[in-house]
Design an enzyme around this catalytic site. Structure first.
Site, PDB file in Angstrom:
ATOM      1  N   GLY A 170       0.800  -1.212   0.000  1.00 44.78           N
ATOM      2  CA  GLY A 170       0.000   0.000   0.000  1.00 44.78           C
ATOM      3  C   GLY A 170       0.834   1.263   0.000  1.00 44.78           C
ATOM      4  O   GLY A 170       0.441   2.281  -0.579  1.00 44.78           O
ATOM      5  N   TYR A 171       2.004   1.213   0.635  1.00 38.30           N
ATOM      6  CA  TYR A 171       2.900   2.372   0.648  1.00 38.30           C
ATOM      7  C   TYR A 171       3.327   2.726  -0.774  1.00 38.30           C
ATOM      8  O   TYR A 171       3.270   3.882  -1.191  1.00 38.30           O
ATOM      9  CB  TYR A 171       4.122   2.083   1.517  1.00 38.30           C
ATOM     10  CG  TYR A 171       5.194   3.153   1.473  1.00 38.30           C
ATOM     11  CD1 TYR A 171       5.117   4.264   2.298  1.00 38.30           C
ATOM     12  CD2 TYR A 171       6.290   3.036   0.611  1.00 38.30           C
ATOM     13  CE1 TYR A 171       6.109   5.249   2.252  1.00 38.30           C
ATOM     14  CE2 TYR A 171       7.273   4.007   0.563  1.00 38.30           C
ATOM     15  CZ  TYR A 171       7.182   5.111   1.389  1.00 38.30           C
ATOM     16  OH  TYR A 171       8.153   6.085   1.346  1.00 38.30           O
ATOM     17  N   GLY A 172       3.754   1.719  -1.536  1.00 41.64           N
ATOM     18  CA  GLY A 172       4.181   1.961  -2.904  1.00 41.64           C
ATOM     19  C   GLY A 172       3.039   2.483  -3.769  1.00 41.64           C
ATOM     20  O   GLY A 172       3.221   3.411  -4.568  1.00 41.64           O
TER      21      GLY A 172
END
Length: 244
Positions: free
Chosen positions: A165-167
């Site tokens: 999710g960060y990417g």
């Protein structure tokens, strides 16, 4: 004194800037650099003990800052509106917002990512920065020259496997910079992205073994780039993603 510590005297004199994620590596360094450059800094973060330590350092570096504890995960649009109202009430203006807050739990295959962790990463790294920015836009728009600065990550790196999710959120944030710039390009609010190189931070340590991470630099090395983007000199980078 190093070049990073020397700062840009007067570059932000008379300005009020908000640093989201002010107790993190880059946030803390940028807050202190902004104070040395003359800004009154609004310190926003969720970890109050760490925020208090940053407050003390910033107060020694320049004008007395404003402390604003807030957890981006749970904050609502109404909370951000209340924050903007308090800044206007107590400081009278807002000339810049620097988004340094980030959430990264570690490298995990998407297929095994907890749905709640994925949602949190998208929210803290993308939705919350926009909600905060949206609440601040009216106040920023009343400044003669204001800046919205989003700290990004290397898309080639976080677009690889396991960044989850960060990417995804960081790619979305880069898109937000472009869209928002197009919508605000003829007004007083400048939008830019800052893509620092690898930094020795707690976030990076979740993906790389620190002792073997030769590429990482001290976050303070990028603090002056934050000051530049928040200052009138940042007009040269309007609508761009700067990788200093």
């Amino acid at each position: 004194m190093s070049a990073a510590e020397a700062g840009q005297p007067g570059a932000l004199a008379g300005r009020v800037v908000l640093v989201a994620g002010a107790h993190g590596g880059l946030g803390a360094a940028a807050a202190q650099a902004s104070a040395r450059a003359g800004a009154t800094v609004v310190l926003l973060g969720r970890k109050v003990p760490k925020l208090n330590r940053v407050y003390d350092a910033v107060a020694q570096a320049g004008p007395e800052p404003l402390l604003y504890p807030l957890d981006l995960e749970g904050a609502s649009p109404e909370d951000y509106a209340e924050m903007a109202e308090r800044i206007e009430r107590e400081l009278g203006r807002l000339d810049g917002v620097l988004h340094c807050a980030a959430d990264f739990p570690g490298l995990t295959p998407l297929a095994r990512t907890d749905p709640a962790a994925f949602a949190r990463a998208i929210h803290v790294n993308l939705t919350a920065p926009w909600w905060l920015s949206q609440a601040c836009l009216p106040l920023l728009g009343r400044a003669g020259d204001a800046a919205l600065v989003f700290v990004l990550d290397d898309p080639a790196r976080v677009g690889q496997a396991y960044w989850g999710g960060y990417g995804v959120a960081k790619h979305g944030l880069a898109g937000l910079v472009g869209i928002l710039h197009e919508e605000l390009r003829n007004g007083p609010v400048r939008v830019a992205g800052l893509q620092p190189g690898p930094m020795r931070t707690a976030l990076r340590a979740r993906a790389y073994v620190e002792d073997a991470d030769r590429a990482a630099r001290d976050p303070a090395d990028y603090a002056e780039a934050c000051v530049t983007l928040l200052s009138p000199a940042g007009a040269a980078h309007r609508g761009r993603i700067w990788a200093p």
